[in-house]
Scaffold this active site. Sequence first.
Site, short mmCIF file in Angstrom:
data_model
loop_
_atom_site.label_atom_id
_atom_site.label_comp_id
_atom_site.label_asym_id
_atom_site.label_seq_id
_atom_site.Cartn_x
_atom_site.Cartn_y
_atom_site.Cartn_z
CD GLU A 182 151.03 23.79 51.82
OE1 GLU A 182 150.13 24.33 52.43
OE2 GLU A 182 151.06 24.79 50.81
CG ASN A 230 147.21 25.73 54.49
OD1 ASN A 230 147.99 26.34 55.20
ND2 ASN A 230 147.33 24.77 53.44
CG HIS A 274 151.35 27.26 54.69
ND1 HIS A 274 150.61 27.23 53.54
CD2 HIS A 274 151.69 28.57 54.93
CE1 HIS A 274 150.61 28.39 52.89
NE2 HIS A 274 151.54 29.12 53.68
CG ASP A 331 158.81 29.80 51.92
OD1 ASP A 331 159.34 31.16 52.06
OD2 ASP A 331 157.68 29.60 52.46
C1 GLP Z 1 153.17 32.31 51.95
C2 GLP Z 1 154.39 32.21 52.63
C3 GLP Z 1 154.30 31.91 54.25
C4 GLP Z 1 153.20 33.02 54.54
C5 GLP Z 1 151.98 32.73 54.08
C6 GLP Z 1 150.98 33.84 54.63
O1 GLP Z 1 152.52 31.30 51.20
N1 GLP Z 1 155.03 30.90 52.03
O2 GLP Z 1 155.40 32.18 54.60
O3 GLP Z 1 153.41 33.28 55.99
O4 GLP Z 1 152.02 32.56 52.76
O5 GLP Z 1 150.92 34.98 53.57
P1 GLP Z 1 150.34 36.38 54.00
O6 GLP Z 1 150.80 36.86 55.00
O7 GLP Z 1 150.25 37.01 52.64
O8 GLP Z 1 148.83 35.93 54.28
#
Ligand code: GLP
Length: 263
Positions: free
Chosen positions: A148, A141, A143, A69
Amino acid sequence: MEVLIVDTPEEAAAFAASAVLDGLRAYGTGNPVLGLATGSSPLGLYAELAAAAQRGEVDFSAARGFALDEYVGLDDTHEQSYRQTLIREVCNVIGLPESGLNVPNGNGETVAQIAEQAAAYDEAIKAAGGVDVQILGIGANGHLGFNEPASSLRSRTRIKRLASQTREDNARFFDGLDQVPTHCVTQGLGTVQEAGRLVLIATGSHKAEAIAAAVEGPLSASCPGSVLQLHPDAVVVLDEAAASRLKNRAYYDDAAAGLQFGI
Ligand code: GLP
């Protein structure tokens, strides 16, 4: 789905890296094609991949990477753009050349142009022969990437509005919440599912609820992570804290013990 539960985040990183390397051997047809996630969850995994490369077990010097992304409207030289984040946290760590890094393009004159670029991104993945192994984290959440809750389980790479919880979670990387982009371009859940293997890593109790919903909850767009249940080769690596709300724990441990003996 294989669910592997280990004591610490460090062990989770090591097991997840092994799952990635096995997946590259199983699905790779030449130089590795890796699906790359940002976030803190996979950082230890990337360090383990770097160590494996140093030991000569894998070579990323001609690998290609496809990011999950990117934010809409951030210049790709912005230090919080996912392009720059992945250059810092992955390319420079595992030795994947910047020229091999592909990131969705979140900039354009019009929404239609960004949408066209998103469709072209899916085509670029196909042209590369598909992603061998997709590395994933999960949002609190549920995702995946920036899909989302309510994202179609068959979605393709496209523009999405970010959930307010996601923007709040990511505000720490910006000078305040109002600086966090409101939209993103993310690989769709349908796109993600085309990778040969999915390796999701999650650690910490703040992920426990999302993990329980993804692994044991109903298949539902309300928890995008539950799409792993549809994939024939999904590996979920957790530390004890992230696994703490799973009900079917005994089976996962039995199955993992079987795996170690090659049964
Ligand atoms: C971000 C990314 C995701 C990631 C998530 C969790 O928003 N777009 O790909 O898995 O958040 O992040 P973290 O691993 O820092 O908890």
